[in-house]
Structures are given as C-alpha cells and as structure tokens.
Motif scaffolding. Sequence first.
Motif, PDB file in Angstrom:
ATOM      1  N   LEU A 116       0.835  -1.208   0.000  1.00 36.94           N
ATOM      2  CA  LEU A 116       0.000   0.000   0.000  1.00 36.94           C
ATOM      3  C   LEU A 116       0.869   1.257   0.000  1.00 36.94           C
ATOM      4  CD1 LEU A 116      -2.846  -0.954   2.518  1.00 36.94           C
ATOM      5  CD2 LEU A 116      -3.074  -0.593   0.075  1.00 36.94           C
ATOM      6  N   PHE A 117       1.982   1.170   0.755  1.00 38.84           N
ATOM      7  CA  PHE A 117       2.906   2.300   0.809  1.00 38.84           C
ATOM      8  C   PHE A 117       3.497   2.578  -0.578  1.00 38.84           C
ATOM      9  CE2 PHE A 117       7.414   3.583   1.111  1.00 38.84           C
ATOM     10  CZ  PHE A 117       7.250   4.837   1.660  1.00 38.84           C
ATOM     11  N   TRP A 118       3.920   1.510  -1.256  1.00 43.64           N
ATOM     12  CA  TRP A 118       4.523   1.699  -2.582  1.00 43.64           C
ATOM     13  C   TRP A 118       3.482   2.207  -3.581  1.00 43.64           C
ATOM     14  CZ3 TRP A 118       9.171   2.766  -2.405  1.00 43.64           C
ATOM     15  CH2 TRP A 118      10.092   2.039  -1.660  1.00 43.64           C
ATOM     16  N   TYR A 119       2.242   1.747  -3.418  1.00 38.74           N
ATOM     17  CA  TYR A 119       1.181   2.249  -4.306  1.00 38.74           C
ATOM     18  C   TYR A 119       0.987   3.747  -4.069  1.00 38.74           C
ATOM     19  CZ  TYR A 119      -3.406   3.482  -6.045  1.00 38.74           C
ATOM     20  OH  TYR A 119      -4.428   4.133  -6.676  1.00 38.74           O
ATOM     21  N   SER A 120       1.022   4.118  -2.794  1.00 43.28           N
ATOM     22  CA  SER A 120       0.860   5.524  -2.442  1.00 43.28           C
ATOM     23  C   SER A 120       1.992   6.369  -3.040  1.00 43.28           C
ATOM     24  CB  SER A 120       0.821   5.653  -0.919  1.00 43.28           C
ATOM     25  OG  SER A 120       0.817   6.980  -0.558  1.00 43.28           O
ATOM     26  N   MET A 121       3.217   5.853  -2.952  1.00 42.38           N
ATOM     27  CA  MET A 121       4.378   6.560  -3.506  1.00 42.38           C
ATOM     28  C   MET A 121       4.276   6.665  -5.035  1.00 42.38           C
ATOM     29  SD  MET A 121       6.414   7.603  -1.201  1.00 42.38           S
ATOM     30  CE  MET A 121       5.080   7.948  -0.133  1.00 42.38           C
ATOM     31  N   ASN A 122       3.798   5.571  -5.618  1.00 42.55           N
ATOM     32  CA  ASN A 122       3.603   5.530  -7.071  1.00 42.55           C
ATOM     33  C   ASN A 122       2.622   6.632  -7.500  1.00 42.55           C
ATOM     34  OD1 ASN A 122       1.886   4.062  -9.463  1.00 42.55           O
ATOM     35  ND2 ASN A 122       4.033   3.479  -9.528  1.00 42.55           N
ATOM     36  N   SER A 123       1.519   6.738  -6.764  1.00 42.83           N
ATOM     37  CA  SER A 123       0.511   7.758  -7.068  1.00 42.83           C
ATOM     38  C   SER A 123       1.060   9.164  -6.817  1.00 42.83           C
ATOM     39  CB  SER A 123      -0.740   7.546  -6.212  1.00 42.83           C
ATOM     40  OG  SER A 123      -1.194   6.244  -6.360  1.00 42.83           O
ATOM     41  N   LEU A 124       1.902   9.262  -5.787  1.00 43.53           N
ATOM     42  CA  LEU A 124       2.500  10.563  -5.451  1.00 43.53           C
ATOM     43  C   LEU A 124       3.396  11.056  -6.602  1.00 43.53           C
ATOM     44  CD1 LEU A 124       2.453  12.361  -2.847  1.00 43.53           C
ATOM     45  CD2 LEU A 124       4.695  11.415  -2.330  1.00 43.53           C
ATOM     46  N   ALA A 125       4.216  10.134  -7.121  1.00 42.16           N
ATOM     47  CA  ALA A 125       5.099  10.490  -8.250  1.00 42.16           C
ATOM     48  C   ALA A 125       4.248  10.925  -9.446  1.00 42.16           C
ATOM     49  CB  ALA A 125       5.974   9.288  -8.613  1.00 42.16           C
ATOM     50  N   LEU A 126       3.151  10.211  -9.649  1.00 42.58           N
ATOM     51  CA  LEU A 126       2.261  10.524 -10.778  1.00 42.58           C
ATOM     52  C   LEU A 126       1.608  11.897 -10.584  1.00 42.58           C
ATOM     53  CD1 LEU A 126       1.042   9.210 -13.335  1.00 42.58           C
ATOM     54  CD2 LEU A 126      -0.812   8.384 -11.924  1.00 42.58           C
ATOM     55  N   ALA A 127       1.180  12.150  -9.355  1.00 41.35           N
ATOM     56  CA  ALA A 127       0.521  13.428  -9.068  1.00 41.35           C
ATOM     57  C   ALA A 127       1.484  14.589  -9.294  1.00 41.35           C
ATOM     58  CB  ALA A 127       0.019  13.428  -7.621  1.00 41.35           C
ATOM     59  N   PHE A 128       2.737  14.451  -8.788  1.00 40.44           N
ATOM     60  CA  PHE A 128       3.732  15.526  -8.976  1.00 40.44           C
ATOM     61  C   PHE A 128       4.055  15.722 -10.454  1.00 40.44           C
ATOM     62  CE2 PHE A 128       5.128  14.946  -4.360  1.00 40.44           C
ATOM     63  CZ  PHE A 128       4.469  16.107  -3.973  1.00 40.44           C
ATOM     64  N   LEU A 129       4.101  14.598 -11.169  1.00 36.55           N
ATOM     65  CA  LEU A 129       4.382  14.672 -12.612  1.00 36.55           C
ATOM     66  C   LEU A 129       3.289  15.487 -13.317  1.00 36.55           C
ATOM     67  CD1 LEU A 129       6.129  13.479 -15.033  1.00 36.55           C
ATOM     68  CD2 LEU A 129       4.305  11.821 -15.244  1.00 36.55           C
ATOM     69  N   ALA A 130       2.021  15.148 -12.980  1.00 42.71           N
ATOM     70  CA  ALA A 130       0.890  15.852 -13.616  1.00 42.71           C
ATOM     71  C   ALA A 130       0.917  17.337 -13.245  1.00 42.71           C
ATOM     72  CB  ALA A 130      -0.426  15.210 -13.195  1.00 42.71           C
ATOM     73  N   LEU A 131       1.214  17.608 -11.962  1.00 48.17           N
ATOM     74  CA  LEU A 131       1.262  19.011 -11.516  1.00 48.17           C
ATOM     75  C   LEU A 131       2.373  19.776 -12.232  1.00 48.17           C
ATOM     76  CD1 LEU A 131       0.677  18.544  -7.673  1.00 48.17           C
ATOM     77  CD2 LEU A 131      -0.872  19.650  -9.289  1.00 48.17           C
ATOM     78  N   TYR A 132       3.534  19.098 -12.364  1.00 47.92           N
ATOM     79  CA  TYR A 132       4.686  19.745 -12.995  1.00 47.92           C
ATOM     80  C   TYR A 132       4.401  20.035 -14.479  1.00 47.92           C
ATOM     81  CZ  TYR A 132       9.445  20.715 -14.437  1.00 47.92           C
ATOM     82  OH  TYR A 132      10.557  21.320 -14.953  1.00 47.92           O
ATOM     83  N   ILE A 133       3.904  18.994 -15.194  1.00 43.19           N
ATOM     84  CA  ILE A 133       3.625  19.187 -16.632  1.00 43.19           C
ATOM     85  C   ILE A 133       2.499  20.213 -16.806  1.00 43.19           C
ATOM     86  CG2 ILE A 133       2.807  18.077 -18.769  1.00 43.19           C
ATOM     87  CD1 ILE A 133       4.187  15.525 -17.898  1.00 43.19           C
ATOM     88  N   GLY A 134       1.490  20.108 -15.940  1.00 42.86           N
ATOM     89  CA  GLY A 134       0.350  21.034 -16.008  1.00 42.86           C
ATOM     90  C   GLY A 134       0.795  22.478 -15.855  1.00 42.86           C
ATOM     91  N   GLN A 135       1.731  22.691 -14.903  1.00 41.57           N
ATOM     92  CA  GLN A 135       2.227  24.053 -14.667  1.00 41.57           C
ATOM     93  C   GLN A 135       3.106  24.509 -15.840  1.00 41.57           C
ATOM     94  OE1 GLN A 135       5.189  24.660 -11.742  1.00 41.57           O
ATOM     95  NE2 GLN A 135       4.330  26.565 -11.013  1.00 41.57           N
ATOM     96  N   ASP A 136       3.888  23.537 -16.348  1.00 34.24           N
ATOM     97  CA  ASP A 136       4.816  23.830 -17.439  1.00 34.24           C
ATOM     98  C   ASP A 136       4.083  24.280 -18.706  1.00 34.24           C
ATOM     99  OD1 ASP A 136       7.454  23.989 -18.260  1.00 34.24           O
ATOM    100  OD2 ASP A 136       7.337  22.046 -19.293  1.00 34.24           O
ATOM    101  N   ILE A 137       3.002  23.546 -19.045  1.00 31.32           N
ATOM    102  CA  ILE A 137       2.288  23.892 -20.292  1.00 31.32           C
ATOM    103  C   ILE A 137       1.048  24.753 -20.016  1.00 31.32           C
ATOM    104  CG2 ILE A 137       3.130  21.887 -21.600  1.00 31.32           C
ATOM    105  CD1 ILE A 137       0.466  20.505 -21.097  1.00 31.32           C
TER     106      ILE A 137
END
Lengths: 470, 197
Positions: B26-47
């Motif tokens: 569950l922890f690794w799933y949470s981390m996986n989702s966290l990386a995905l969320a930051f990625l989306a936030l970063y790309i979203g802000q970038d474009i």
Amino acid sequence: MLYLLILPSLLMFLVSFSHARKSKYILSFSTFLILIPIVSLFLMQKPFHLLDDYLIVDKLNSYVLLLVSIVAIGVSLSLLTLYKHVKIQEREYHRFYRFFAIFWVGLIISILANHMGIFWIGLELATLSTVYMIKTNKSKNASAEAWNYMLVGAIGVSLVLFGIILMYASAKPILGEDAMNFSSLLLHAKEIPYPFLFEMGFAISAVGLFVKMGFFPMNLWLTNIERAAFYPVAALFSGMLETSVILGFFRFSDIAKEVNYWHLFGFTMLYSTITIFIVAFLIYRSKDFIRLFALSGIEHMALVAIFWVSGGTFAALLHLGAHAFIKPSLFLATGILESNGKYNFNGALKGYHGVKGKIFLFLVGLFLLAIISLPPSPMFFSEIYGFSAMISFAKGSDYFLLIIVNIIILLLLLSIIFYKFVNVYQMMKYEGKERQKKVYFGEIAALALFALCIVFLMLPSSLKYLRGIV
Amino acid sequence: MIDFFIGMFLATLISALFTTRLYRLLFWYSMNSLALAFLALYIGQDINDNPLIISGMVTLIFKAIGIPYFLKKLSLKHQINRSIPPNISVHYAIILIPGILVFTFYLAQPLSQMMSEHANYVAISISSLFLALILMMQHKSIAPKIIGFLTIENSLFLLATTATGGMPMIVELGIFFDLLMAIVIINLLFLKNEETA
C-alpha cells in the motif's frame, strides 16, 4: 430528454431502498417508462444533440437503445418471479435492482456517447455494477467469479482505455480535444497524422471490447461467470451489455475503415474466426444450458463483427437485434428448464401443463430453433445477407480465395453448432422422464414480449429502418 | 524533472513487485501515485494546463492519500492476511522485469519517429502497464490484485499525461468517479465475502 431516459433507472434506484410489499411491482414496471423517451427519439430528426457534442442520438444508437431497453423491460418482468426459482433474500433482491439501475445508466451513457472517453466511462460504470449483481447469488463459486469478473473485466476495460488514449494521441495534433469525438474522427480519419498509432490503439481497444464479450482467449471466463450468477444476470449480459459493447466496436471500426480497411478486415476476420473455432468445439462439449447459451452468444457476436466489417451492415444489425431478443429469452427460460438439475438436457421440454406451460413450451422451442438460424428466424435472413456481403467483398478484393476458404471454415464451424443444438433439442423433447415443472407469469410475460419484438423486427418497415441506418 | 518523476514512478512500481507484506505494498502504491501526481502538476504548470493541474491534485488527494488509507482500514476491518508472498520468485522476477522494460522500448521504437519528444515516456507507460498486470497475476490473494488493478489505472494516467499532454477534463473526472465506484464495490465484495463465509 436525457432526464427522461435516466428517469426509469433513477426511479428503480430510489424504489430499491423501499421495503414495501408492492415495491417489487414498481421496480419491475418502472422500466416501461423508458419507452416514452425512446419513441420520442425515434420521431426526432437525427442526429440530435442531447448534451453538446458529448451525447448524440443517431439512427444507429437509437436502434441499439431500443434493443437494450426492451431487454431491460423483459428481464425486469422475469425478476417478478425470480424468488420462485432461486433462493434470494428480499434485501438482496432490492440490492440487485439498485445495481441493475446503475448498470442501465452506464449503458445508456455509453450507447449515446459521441465521445470515446464518455463511452468508456459508461462501460466501466456498467462493468462495475455487474460485479455486485453476480454476487447476489450467495454461493462460494459466485463469490469467486464476482472477483474474477471484477479483475478480468477491469483489465478488458483498461485495454479499451489504453487504445482510446493512443487513438486520441494519433489525432490530437490536427483535432485537439475533438480527437475524442467519434464524429470528428470519422470526418477527418484520412488526415490522421499518425495512422500507425491509431491502428495500434484501435487493435488494443478492439481486443478489450472482445474480451468483454468473451472472445478468444476469454471464452470460458465469461461462461463460468454466467454459470455462477443467477440466470437474469446472464440475460442482462447477453441482451444489454454485449449489444452495447458491440456498438462501441461499430463506432471504432467505422473510423479504422477509413484509415486502412484491409488491416481492419484482416484483424477482425482472423480474431473472430479463431473465436468461433474455439467456441464451436466448446459448444459441442457443453453439458448445461447456461454454458451452451453463453458460448452461443459469443459465436453470434463474432458473426456480427464479421458481417459489419465485411460491409454487411444491414445483416449485422438484424443479427444483433435478433440475438438481443432471443438470447435473453433463452437465459430467462433456464430458470424453469434447469428446475430438475443444471446438467440435465433430457426431458427439459417435458412436464408442462396448463395454458402457461403450453405457451412456455411453444416459445422455448421456437427460440431454440431460432437461435440456430432456422427459417423464419431473423437470424436465418441475417446470415444469408451477411455471408452474401462477405462473398461480394471477396469478389472485389485481391484475397478472393483466402476469404472464400474462411467463409467455408465458418460454415463448417456453424454446422457443428447447429448439430449440437438440434441434438440438445431432441434430448429435451424426446428423451428422459417427464417431471412436472411450474411456469409463472413473470417468465411468460418476458418471453411473450421478446417473441412479439422478434415479429416486429421482421416487419417490412423495421427492415427498411435497419437498411437506412448506415 | 519529468524524467525524475517518471523514474520514481517506475522505481516504486518495481519495488511493489518485490513486496511480500500488504501494508508495504500500500505504501509503494501511495508513492507511485505521489510520483504521478507531482508529474501531472509539474507538466500542467509547465504547459499552463489547468485541467491537468486539477487532475494532479485529485490524484494526490485520492490516490496517494485517500485510497491507500481506505484500503488499510478495510484490511484491518476484515482482518485480511498481511503476508502476500508472490508466486513468481525473486530470481525470476529480476530477469523478467528488465526483460519487459527492454521489450516495451523495442515495441515503442516505431513511435519515436512519430513522437519526437515523448516516445520514451510512452514506452515506460506501456511497461508499467505490463508490470501492473504482473502484480495482479503473481499474487493469489485478492488485496494485491486490487492494488494491481489500481496501478493499471495509474499507468493509463501516465500514458495519457505523457502521450497526449492530458485527457479532456470530463474524461479525467469520469475515470476518477469510476475509480471511486470500484472502491465502493470492493468494499461491498469484502462485506459479502464475510457473509458467505
């Protein structure tokens, strides 16, 4: 209009929380309300925008919506007497309706969708709600199969989404967010900048949709689930879910046809032939009604897919309509046919007395012979038209011999299925001992409704409508 | 930065494949989702794409925090066995996982001619989809299969973000709604399992 379409399922959802004695009648008869908006939709000028470009009514989806709604009405009528055939608590019965309502809304959304994403959302909603309907049966087997359906079904639906993303990515440079719209994609199919990416997406989505309908390699997955669940679930699967899923295939394949017709034809033909090849032998070995009918459903859907991509759109739609009415009737009849044991074909058509018994006997016999395309079944005509379309297609192609060989293989496989069904019919009618079976109003009403709809389907005006769809 | 988040996404998924305990999964799933969320936030802000930023925030709240927390509660409530030894032994998994990664890069090679910028990201998305499928297949118990199913959703989100720069908002929200519906169904199935037993 959209509210009117969702109203019956909303009413069903709300009434399912009530435990009044008469609520089961309201639950059942509320489904008839769907006929009001559907009749209005048929009278309207099409295409009609229900919700911007997201939900659109055209001739094709109004036909599919009609099929699905009639199946919903028929199944809800048979649910009136479900408790006479299976052990089900009242709480579970109401919960079944609750998820039936969500399932129905999901299907209405996916049928009316002119947007790949919304189509997927509706399909996923329908998939998830079915899980609980399977679980209404309290056996351990049903519990295992519900999990199985949840996980494998989710993989199938995920594949569809995966393909949708690739198709969207292939057309986004020219269409922007409109690359999600079926109509925009169809209009600009020849201008898609990355056809390879689109075709990869289409193939993955098609495999996902095929998995949902129990095509190769998931033939036994679906049949086992239908066996484990109560029989109305199998009727909902065959009449509503499969009909809606194949509509998605129609939409995707129309665009793929514009991108590269040969790739589409080769892919669908190969995949469907492999499916029918495996299903034919599984049907030959099947020993109970539910598995027999479930496998036959897969065979018919594979035929519909082949007819559609061969240009026999009229044949495909007629076959789809006939299947949507005949197969749920047979599944609903299993509640009575299997009343003396699941694995007993012998004498299943013996022991019916009284008017209801005689009507049941007549209708089930009729449906059994209709499903193997004996005239005057609509399936007889659809197969004639479908195979004619395939031959016409072969004549205009560079692969004439290959397609003709494929048609011969298909006919041989269909003859195996025909033989098995005739054999089963004879076992039901002439072998085994006579044991008394009870038939109730619910099943008779549902079967009579489906029989009436088949007659309507064969009317010249209905056939004219089907011809005018594409 | 995008490379870093995608790398984290893949690393957390691979770690999840070697996990033998439910909470760690569950922890690794949470981390996986966290990386995905930051990625989306970063790309979203970038474009400058607001829907993508909203999707990133929803991912962060629901997938990285809400769902793992809810699943942990559910496992406590239904006393689900926390030991989840995988069927595929570590020795084979060490060979299998790089094999899948190499295969998907090979599979996505034709795409590199079409998509000059994000072909590698698409390859990673496809490989994470395969890895999520392995996560589902390598466990007999239901809980890790559910995590596998949720990870498939993450992989699809990654594909949508990297290959298309995000799906239309209505689709993203619909997918989240379906995910929540899936969680409700999972809860009901666990409840019914207890009733059957």
